[in-house]
Design a protein around this motif. Structure first.
Motif, mmCIF file in Angstrom:
data_model
loop_
_atom_site.group_PDB
_atom_site.id
_atom_site.type_symbol
_atom_site.label_atom_id
_atom_site.label_comp_id
_atom_site.label_asym_id
_atom_site.label_seq_id
_atom_site.Cartn_x
_atom_site.Cartn_y
_atom_site.Cartn_z
ATOM 1 N N GLY A 102 20.707 -16.342 -52.185
ATOM 2 C CA GLY A 102 20.812 -16.067 -50.687
ATOM 3 C C GLY A 102 21.786 -17.078 -50.038
ATOM 4 O O GLY A 102 22.511 -16.810 -49.119
ATOM 5 N N GLU A 188 18.005 -13.894 -38.710
ATOM 6 C CA GLU A 188 17.154 -13.106 -39.592
ATOM 7 C C GLU A 188 16.120 -12.208 -38.513
ATOM 8 O O GLU A 188 15.752 -12.720 -37.420
ATOM 9 N N ASP A 221 20.785 -12.152 -41.963
ATOM 10 C CA ASP A 221 20.330 -12.637 -43.094
ATOM 11 C C ASP A 221 19.338 -11.709 -43.518
ATOM 12 O O ASP A 221 18.321 -12.156 -43.125
ATOM 13 N N GLU A 222 19.480 -10.821 -44.539
ATOM 14 C CA GLU A 222 18.463 -10.062 -45.200
ATOM 15 C C GLU A 222 17.901 -10.589 -46.366
ATOM 16 O O GLU A 222 17.551 -9.864 -47.060
ATOM 17 N N VAL A 223 18.304 -11.968 -46.695
ATOM 18 C CA VAL A 223 17.910 -12.322 -47.993
ATOM 19 C C VAL A 223 16.328 -12.235 -48.366
ATOM 20 O O VAL A 223 15.943 -11.733 -49.382
ATOM 21 N N GLY A 226 15.138 -8.178 -46.837
ATOM 22 C CA GLY A 226 15.945 -7.071 -47.407
ATOM 23 C C GLY A 226 15.217 -6.268 -48.617
ATOM 24 O O GLY A 226 14.237 -6.618 -48.955
ATOM 25 N N ASN A 227 15.725 -5.168 -49.001
ATOM 26 C CA ASN A 227 15.358 -4.317 -50.114
ATOM 27 C C ASN A 227 14.082 -3.871 -50.178
ATOM 28 O O ASN A 227 13.356 -4.010 -51.116
ATOM 29 N N TYR A 234 16.406 -2.241 -45.219
ATOM 30 C CA TYR A 234 16.556 -3.581 -44.219
ATOM 31 C C TYR A 234 15.976 -3.619 -43.001
ATOM 32 O O TYR A 234 15.858 -2.780 -42.378
ATOM 33 N N SER A 247 23.668 -10.054 -45.486
ATOM 34 C CA SER A 247 23.756 -10.839 -46.663
ATOM 35 C C SER A 247 22.077 -10.575 -47.122
ATOM 36 O O SER A 247 21.193 -10.433 -46.364
ATOM 37 N N THR A 248 21.975 -10.147 -48.421
ATOM 38 C CA THR A 248 20.860 -10.272 -49.023
ATOM 39 C C THR A 248 20.848 -10.998 -50.508
ATOM 40 O O THR A 248 21.894 -11.152 -51.167
ATOM 41 N N LEU A 252 16.621 -8.273 -54.320
ATOM 42 C CA LEU A 252 17.818 -7.322 -54.612
ATOM 43 C C LEU A 252 17.647 -6.974 -56.111
ATOM 44 O O LEU A 252 17.919 -5.737 -56.496
#
Ligand SMILES: *Cc1c(COP(=O)(O)O)cnc(C)c1O
Length: 387
Positions: A102, A188, A221-223, A226-227, A234, A247-248, A252
């Protein structure tokens, strides 16, 4: 020496670990060295999207492992190209840079913002604005991006070029923009490490409008979010945002290290040959794992994530000792009357693994956790929270 003693002796003391050694797992059930079983409500901090040792994920990873495990970015490999295609098709973004974490995904986003602004705005336009209470990673630059002072204190000087505003405070952003140095905003949609705090939708829309007016990049920031974590691919999709950069990482690749920085049309050609790179980034085994994860995050599956997440939330909301439940989908933060640490160790004793975030108990179960385990875990958590 046993594992705990050996770890204590030789591994850097950066993590305050629980006295628990996990040796195996299947889905949302994991086992310790004594054979005790736990319901895992943390999934490796939102990483094992389909739980431990998921058979379909193992098949995808092993298939690539048996072909070639790594070739460097000097050559083409199919999983990397296919994953980038799938991510772009699902998001409408145009190009992907792959890394391993991330923090690295955010580093890439920041490099994109700086180069884009230098070329399209002015050479001294390099500031990235982030939110107070945010978390963007542990490298010196992503620490600078992180809007929590206590992370900064011991590691000065951090990378310059970051400003932090309070969520909701568009006026401060306007004032910063008037200084002429702002390139981008990085946010975020739900602050994870900051205590599971969702962004106010009106502020999110206002932020996007301001970014458009002032020609700033909107970077998300989809760290952690996300997923599929929040019940949409997202989290920005809940907010109707159209980011320039996403960003992720974490979930993932379902448990393998992989970061991705998705670049929209405006910035798709900002990074050229030699501008950025990563030895391991886009590793074909990690990408094969990620492709298998992404292929399973269908609209039907995501709707079911939202449904099961609502079930979990409903079982916890209003329970004695739980003041409130915040979050989105399978990203929940419980404000409890007892200290979070006390609740978490009581849950562990009763076979349920929970996380914390700031003063809250945080739950990030695998996306495929079945209903019966949700009910069993919720019962244990309710019991542990009861005053
Ligand atoms: C975990 C996290 C990061 C850092 O990811 P690493 O893989 O640990 O570098 C960055 N941003 C957010 C929102 C996170 O939750």
């Amino acid at each position: 020496m046993n594992t705990m003693e050996r770890d204590q002796a030789y591994v850097a003391h950066t993590y305050k670990r629980f006295p628990l050694e996990i040796v195996s797992g299947r889905g949302s059930l994991v086992r310790d060295e004594a054979g005790r079983e736990y319901i895992d409500m943390g999934s490796g901090i939102a990483v094992t999207s389909f739980g431990a040792a998921d058979p379909e994920w193992i098949r995808a990873v092993e298939e690539q492992l048996g072909r070639v495990q790594h070739m460097s970015n000097l050559y083409y490999t199919a999983p990397c190209a296919r994953l980038a295609e799938a991510l772009c098709r699902r998001t409408g973004m145009s190009r992907v840079f792959f890394s391993n974490s991330g923090a690295e995904a955010n580093e890439c986003a920041i490099k994109v913002a700086r180069k884009w602004a230098a070329e399209n705005k002015s050479p001294d336009c390099s500031t990235v604005v982030t939110l107070r209470n945010s978390f963007h990673g542990r490298t010196l630059t992503t620490l600078a991006a992180t809007g929590q002072d206590h992370f900064h204190e011991l590691f000065q000087p951090l990378t310059p070029g970051f400003e932090h505003i309070l969520p909701g405070d568009l006026d401060s952003l306007r004032a910063l923009v008037r200084g002429g140095k702002v390139a981008a905003v990085l946010i975020e949609c739900v602050q994870g490490e900051g205590g599971v705090v969702p962004l106010d939708p009106a502020f999110a829309k206002g932020l996007q409008a301001l970014c458009r007016e002032e020609n700033l990049l909107l970077m998300i920031d989809e760290v952690q979010t996300g997923n599929g974590r929040t019940g949409k691919l997202y989290a920005y999709m809940h907010y109707g945002l159209e980011p320039d950069v996403v960003s992720t990482a974490k979930g993932l690749a379902g448990g393998l290290p992989l970061g991705a920085t998705l670049m929209g049309d405006r910035v798709k050609d900002v990074l050229g040959y030699g501008d950025h790179g990563s030895t391991f980034g886009g590793n074909p085994v990690c990408c094969a794992g990620a492709l298998s994860v992404l292929n399973r995050l269908t609209d039907d599956f995501l709707a079911d994530v939202a449904r099961r997440a609502a079930l979990l939330r409903g079982l916890l909301e209003g329970a004695p000792g739980i003041r409130d439940v915040a979050g989105l989908g399978f990203m929940l933060g419980l404000r409890t009357e007892k200290p979070a640490a006390e609740v978490i160790s009581a849950c562990m004793e009763r076979g349920v693994l929970c996380l914390s975030a700031k003063e809250k108990v945080r739950l990030l179960p695998a996306l495929n956790i079945p209903e019966d385990l949700i009910r069993r875990a919720a019962e244990v958590i309710r019991e542990a929270c009861r005053p």
